[in-house]
Design a protein around this motif. Structure first.
Motif, mmCIF file in Angstrom:
data_model
loop_
_atom_site.group_PDB
_atom_site.id
_atom_site.type_symbol
_atom_site.label_atom_id
_atom_site.label_comp_id
_atom_site.label_asym_id
_atom_site.label_seq_id
_atom_site.Cartn_x
_atom_site.Cartn_y
_atom_site.Cartn_z
ATOM 1 N N ALA A 468 -6.190 16.234 8.104
ATOM 2 C CA ALA A 468 -5.526 15.045 8.639
ATOM 3 C C ALA A 468 -6.465 14.204 9.494
ATOM 4 C CB ALA A 468 -4.302 15.456 9.456
ATOM 5 N N ARG A 469 -7.452 14.829 10.112
ATOM 6 C CA ARG A 469 -8.367 14.077 10.972
ATOM 7 C C ARG A 469 -9.219 13.104 10.173
ATOM 8 N NH1 ARG A 469 -10.961 19.410 13.465
ATOM 9 N NH2 ARG A 469 -10.972 19.744 11.191
ATOM 10 N N ALA A 470 -9.436 13.415 8.897
ATOM 11 C CA ALA A 470 -10.254 12.547 8.047
ATOM 12 C C ALA A 470 -9.421 11.712 7.079
ATOM 13 C CB ALA A 470 -11.239 13.395 7.251
ATOM 14 N N ALA A 471 -8.108 11.973 7.032
ATOM 15 C CA ALA A 471 -7.265 11.352 6.007
ATOM 16 C C ALA A 471 -7.139 9.850 6.185
ATOM 17 C CB ALA A 471 -5.880 11.994 6.007
ATOM 18 N N GLY A 472 -7.365 9.356 7.403
ATOM 19 C CA GLY A 472 -7.275 7.924 7.640
ATOM 20 C C GLY A 472 -8.536 7.160 7.303
ATOM 21 N N GLY A 473 -9.554 7.853 6.856
ATOM 22 C CA GLY A 473 -10.798 7.177 6.516
ATOM 23 C C GLY A 473 -10.623 6.236 5.333
ATOM 24 N N GLY A 474 -11.254 5.089 5.412
ATOM 25 C CA GLY A 474 -11.175 4.128 4.321
ATOM 26 C C GLY A 474 -10.039 3.139 4.427
ATOM 27 N N ILE A 475 -9.207 3.248 5.448
ATOM 28 C CA ILE A 475 -8.143 2.271 5.637
ATOM 29 C C ILE A 475 -8.768 0.950 6.081
ATOM 30 C CG2 ILE A 475 -6.098 1.676 6.993
ATOM 31 C CD1 ILE A 475 -5.367 4.607 7.082
ATOM 32 N N ASP A 476 -8.643 -0.061 5.256
ATOM 33 C CA ASP A 476 -9.315 -1.332 5.510
ATOM 34 C C ASP A 476 -8.584 -2.454 4.780
ATOM 35 O OD1 ASP A 476 -10.970 -3.465 5.983
ATOM 36 O OD2 ASP A 476 -12.652 -2.697 4.790
ATOM 37 N N PRO A 477 -7.606 -3.097 5.414
ATOM 38 C CA PRO A 477 -6.823 -4.135 4.745
ATOM 39 C C PRO A 477 -7.628 -5.344 4.291
ATOM 40 C CG PRO A 477 -5.735 -3.411 6.770
ATOM 41 C CD PRO A 477 -7.113 -2.820 6.781
ATOM 42 N N SER A 478 -8.889 -5.453 4.722
ATOM 43 C CA SER A 478 -9.682 -6.615 4.325
ATOM 44 C C SER A 478 -9.987 -6.629 2.824
ATOM 45 C CB SER A 478 -10.993 -6.663 5.113
ATOM 46 O OG SER A 478 -11.866 -5.616 4.722
ATOM 47 N N VAL A 479 -9.806 -5.501 2.140
ATOM 48 C CA VAL A 479 -10.098 -5.469 0.706
ATOM 49 C C VAL A 479 -8.923 -5.942 -0.134
ATOM 50 C CG1 VAL A 479 -11.644 -3.519 1.096
ATOM 51 C CG2 VAL A 479 -9.342 -3.102 0.231
ATOM 52 N N LEU A 480 -7.800 -6.250 0.489
ATOM 53 C CA LEU A 480 -6.616 -6.678 -0.262
ATOM 54 C C LEU A 480 -6.823 -8.074 -0.831
ATOM 55 C CD1 LEU A 480 -3.815 -5.517 2.221
ATOM 56 C CD2 LEU A 480 -4.827 -4.230 0.328
ATOM 57 N N GLY A 481 -6.472 -8.229 -2.087
ATOM 58 C CA GLY A 481 -6.463 -9.555 -2.692
ATOM 59 C C GLY A 481 -7.806 -10.236 -2.752
ATOM 60 N N THR A 482 -8.873 -9.497 -2.923
ATOM 61 C CA THR A 482 -10.198 -10.112 -2.985
ATOM 62 C C THR A 482 -10.320 -10.955 -4.254
ATOM 63 O OG1 THR A 482 -11.157 -8.264 -4.191
ATOM 64 C CG2 THR A 482 -11.199 -8.144 -1.773
ATOM 65 N N PRO A 483 -11.286 -11.875 -4.292
ATOM 66 C CA PRO A 483 -11.483 -12.658 -5.515
ATOM 67 C C PRO A 483 -11.709 -11.789 -6.751
ATOM 68 C CG PRO A 483 -12.642 -13.681 -3.691
ATOM 69 C CD PRO A 483 -12.126 -12.362 -3.177
ATOM 70 N N ALA A 484 -12.439 -10.691 -6.591
ATOM 71 C CA ALA A 484 -12.687 -9.813 -7.732
ATOM 72 C C ALA A 484 -11.383 -9.202 -8.245
ATOM 73 C CB ALA A 484 -13.676 -8.720 -7.345
ATOM 74 N N HIS A 485 -10.510 -8.827 -7.324
ATOM 75 C CA HIS A 485 -9.224 -8.255 -7.722
ATOM 76 C C HIS A 485 -8.333 -9.322 -8.353
ATOM 77 C CE1 HIS A 485 -9.654 -4.753 -4.607
ATOM 78 N NE2 HIS A 485 -10.579 -4.738 -5.546
#
Length: 498
Positions: A468-485
């Motif tokens: 659980a201490r590492a499970a939050g890694g990678g949470i980054d809302p800035s990747v939502l809806g990128t031009p590539a996506h």
């Protein structure tokens, strides 16, 4: 504990509801709205069930017709069950191997891993009065973090609750990301084992998170592109964006073969009307989701494609014989044995050719044995799928289970039958205590309990959320809806003309 909002909100929880039948297909605005008292059947989609903060669907007493809807007044809060024991158990050491972790866990910690529940609110610890009131009524504590810790939960399912300000888990993806991080922190302080945080994010009419999240067309439209590589990209974008807000378990892809044009609940959610059409797109989508960092889910075994009844309201009966099931319904689910990581969701479906008793697949050892065993039900024939991974129920508060028992007996029956995760029981305190008591009495053997917990922990390890201490890694809302996506979505829309 700090609560946002300086105003009092009185939340009225309905004690019973007669679930209306669902109309076919749905639409994006329908899927985006949480269910209310008038429209539970229409707006509660597979894998998510009925919003427990709004209604409590509880099976009524058994009758000659187990599919008859029950109108039964039942308690919805934890007053109907004692609080979980063993609340002071120390966190396990998640850095060891799975077998050692299981051996070190208390019974209460193991029981908690078997449940994925929904929580009310958009923050783990700082909640509105409305969210606190709903959580207190359902679970006896005010905040999502306290729900996780009190019941040693193995998972949480996100839902668009609408019981007042600050009750939805998914209204704002940035807040969803913070909620996910806070819930994993609560798990670290409790059991030490990370949470599987799940959501329906199929695309088309069934999605939980919206803008700025990239929302794709339905599975049927994706299949109309004829491009399995593009489907794999769709899965990867979806998985990447879900992981960016802390969702690590996606209840998709739909693996049903929609052979019934009158099907009121699958329809465009399926990739096609034949196994040959469905299999490559299920495989590609699942591979893409896994590449995006989430646990995919093939649903709804043994196949929800040939019914004109919505299992949110009553129990469908699949009349296919064994040969038809094997040739039409099961090829997409047979992929589970070769895909990794993967989970399988079992639908509330009666299949008389496999279980003449009429019990839903979720509580039928005969039907689940087809999924689990190489030989199939009762060791007969060659129809078994041989899947030894994580199996989860469809939401246990759906109308299809009316007449088959209360929340406690249904949870016990599902675990005994071979399910690993009980999703959204209608009364978590009752279900939790019933499973604990069944373990104590031997109705659920120690071996069956450890088998289920092992599968859960192995699934968590496979996607990097065991600790659980590492499970939050990678949470980054800035990747939502990128031009590539957005470009992937545009290519899908151009190819399918949708």
């Amino acid at each position: 504990m700090r609560r946002r909002g300086g105003f009092g909100v009185l939340l009225v929880l309905a004690l019973a509801v007669v679930v209306a039948a669902c109309s076919g297909g749905g639409s994006e605005d329908v899927a985006d709205r949480p269910p209310d008292l008038e429209s539970v059947g229409t707006e509660a989609w597979m894998g998510e069930g009925v919003d427990p903060g709004a209604t409590a669907v509880q099976p009524g007493p058994s009758s000659e017709d187990p599919t008859a809807a029950g109108e039964v007044e039942v308690p919805t809060g934890p007053a109907s069950a004692p609080p979980p024991a063993g609340g002071d158990a120390a966190p396990v050491d998640p850095s060891t191997d799975v077998a050692a972790i299981v051996a070190s866990m208390t019974v209460e910690q193991k029981v908690g891993q078997l449940f994925t529940a929904t929580v009310i609110g958009d923050d783990a610890v700082s909640v509105s009065d409305a969210a606190a009131t709903a959580n207190q009524a359902l679970y006896g504590v005010a905040t999502p973090a306290e729900v996780v810790e009190r019941y040693h939960l193995g998972g949480v399912a996100y839902f668009a609750h609408d019981q007042g300000p600050g009750t939805s888990n998914v209204a704002d993806p940035v807040r969803t990301a913070a909620l996910s991080a806070g819930l994993q922190q609560a798990a670290a302080a409790g059991s030490g084992i990370g949470l599987l945080i799940g959501a329906d994010q199929e695309g088309g009419p069934v999605v939980r998170l919206r803008s700025p999240v990239t929302v794709f067309p339905s599975a049927r439209d994706v299949a109309r592109t004829g491009d399995v590589d593009l489907a794999r990209e769709v899965g990867q974008v979806t998985g990447t964006e879900m992981r960016a807000v802390g969702v690590n378990w996606v209840y998709a892809p739909v693996a049903d073969v929609n052979v019934n044009p009158s099907n009121p609940v699958i329809g465009e959610r399926a990739f096609g009307t034949s196994a040959d059409a469905v299999v490559p797109f299920v495989r590609a989508t699942a591979e893409g989701l896994a590449a995006g960092g989430v646990l995919p889910t093939l649903k709804h075994f043994p196949g929800h494609g040939d019914t004109d009844i919505d299992s949110h309201s009553s129990l469908p009966t699949i009349t296919h014989d064994a040969a038809t099931l094997e040739s039409v319904d099961w090829p997409p689910f047979a992929l589970a044995e070769e895909l990794a990581p993967i989970s399988v969701m079992v639908g509330h479906l009666a299949v008389p050719s496999l279980d003449p008793s009429g019990r839903p697949a979720t509580i039928s050892a005969d039907i689940l044995s087809v999924l689990r065993d190489d030989a199939g039900a009762g060791g007969q024939g060659d129809g078994g799928l041989g899947f030894d991974g994580l199996v989860v129920t469809d939401a246990m508060n759906m109308g299809a289970l009316t007449g088959f028992g209360d929340a406690g007996s249904l949870a016990v029956d599902a675990i005994v039958a071979g399910v690993d995760v009980v999703l959204m029981p209608s009364d978590l305190p009752v279900a939790w205590e019933a499973v604990r008591a069944a373990v104590e009495s031997g109705e659920i053997s120690a071996a069956r309990l450890d088998e289920a917990v092992t599968r859960i922990l192995e699934a968590k390890a496979a996607i990097g959320v065991l600790d659980a201490r590492a499970a939050g890694g990678g949470i980054d809302p800035s990747v939502l809806g990128t031009p590539a996506h957005a470009d992937v979505r545009a290519r899908v829309e151009a190819a399918c003309g949708c």
